[in-house]
Design a protein around this motif. Structure first.
Motif, mmCIF file in Angstrom:
data_model
loop_
_atom_site.group_PDB
_atom_site.id
_atom_site.type_symbol
_atom_site.label_atom_id
_atom_site.label_comp_id
_atom_site.label_asym_id
_atom_site.label_seq_id
_atom_site.Cartn_x
_atom_site.Cartn_y
_atom_site.Cartn_z
ATOM 1 N N ARG A 125 60.880 106.009 57.055
ATOM 2 C CA ARG A 125 61.925 106.775 57.734
ATOM 3 C C ARG A 125 61.373 107.681 58.830
ATOM 4 N NH1 ARG A 125 65.538 109.532 53.225
ATOM 5 N NH2 ARG A 125 66.917 109.761 55.010
ATOM 6 N N TYR A 126 60.087 107.918 58.808
ATOM 7 C CA TYR A 126 59.476 108.903 59.695
ATOM 8 C C TYR A 126 58.802 108.219 60.884
ATOM 9 C CZ TYR A 126 60.493 112.022 55.897
ATOM 10 O OH TYR A 126 61.158 112.739 54.932
ATOM 11 N N THR A 127 59.144 108.674 62.076
ATOM 12 C CA THR A 127 58.547 108.112 63.287
ATOM 13 C C THR A 127 57.122 108.640 63.446
ATOM 14 O OG1 THR A 127 59.306 109.927 64.685
ATOM 15 C CG2 THR A 127 60.811 108.040 64.422
ATOM 16 N N ASN A 128 56.367 107.966 64.281
ATOM 17 C CA ASN A 128 55.015 108.442 64.580
ATOM 18 C C ASN A 128 55.046 109.848 65.171
ATOM 19 O OD1 ASN A 128 53.784 106.155 63.603
ATOM 20 N ND2 ASN A 128 53.522 105.206 65.605
ATOM 21 N N ALA A 129 56.066 110.149 65.968
ATOM 22 C CA ALA A 129 56.178 111.484 66.572
ATOM 23 C C ALA A 129 56.331 112.559 65.497
ATOM 24 C CB ALA A 129 57.345 111.525 67.545
ATOM 25 N N ILE A 130 57.148 112.299 64.500
ATOM 26 C CA ILE A 130 57.336 113.269 63.415
ATOM 27 C C ILE A 130 56.041 113.428 62.628
ATOM 28 C CG2 ILE A 130 58.520 113.702 61.227
ATOM 29 C CD1 ILE A 130 61.012 112.397 62.474
ATOM 30 N N ILE A 131 55.411 112.321 62.295
ATOM 31 C CA ILE A 131 54.154 112.385 61.535
ATOM 32 C C ILE A 131 53.085 113.126 62.339
ATOM 33 C CG2 ILE A 131 52.279 111.006 60.573
ATOM 34 C CD1 ILE A 131 54.445 108.964 59.749
ATOM 35 N N THR A 132 53.017 112.857 63.628
ATOM 36 C CA THR A 132 52.059 113.554 64.487
ATOM 37 C C THR A 132 52.325 115.056 64.492
ATOM 38 O OG1 THR A 132 51.751 111.603 65.862
ATOM 39 C CG2 THR A 132 51.154 113.715 66.841
#
Length: 108
Positions: free
Chosen positions: A57-64
């Motif tokens: 559910r989590y985009t790379n942007a959120i994880i970053t």
């Protein structure tokens, strides 16, 4: 790749919490608080690693963004604590509905 790094970091940060609890004597009150913190942080890690993994559910942007925090797991725990009051209401509703279901839909 980023997901693996994220999960590895969360697991490592959880291990630090565990070591913090076991490495020194704690008062009963401190143990109570640390135990709650550990259980919730374990639930957060499980959200990204467990059988019901929600990482997709989590985009790379959120994880970053999360990984830019000094301690990603503690940051997520802070969000949990901020939202805890909403979770209590949701849990109360779910608990009541489950009890009704187990009684066959009757509250008498």
């Amino acid at each position: 790749m980023l997901n693996n790094e994220f999960v590895t970091r969360l697991v490592a940060e959880l291990e630090v919490v565990k070591l913090d609890i076991t490495a020194r004597p704690l008062t009963a009150s401190q143990l109570w608080d640390k135990s709650y913190e550990y259980v919730i942080k374990q639930a957060i890690v499980d959200m990204f690693t467990g059988e019901n993994n929600q990482l997709y559910r989590y985009t790379n942007a959120i994880i970053t963004d999360i990984m830019q925090e000094e301690n990603a797991l503690h940051y997520l725990y802070g969000i949990w604590k901020d939202a805890d009051y909403m979770l209590q209401g949701a849990f109360a509703d779910t608990f009541y509905e489950e009890l009704l279901y187990r009684r066959g839909g009757s509250d008498e």
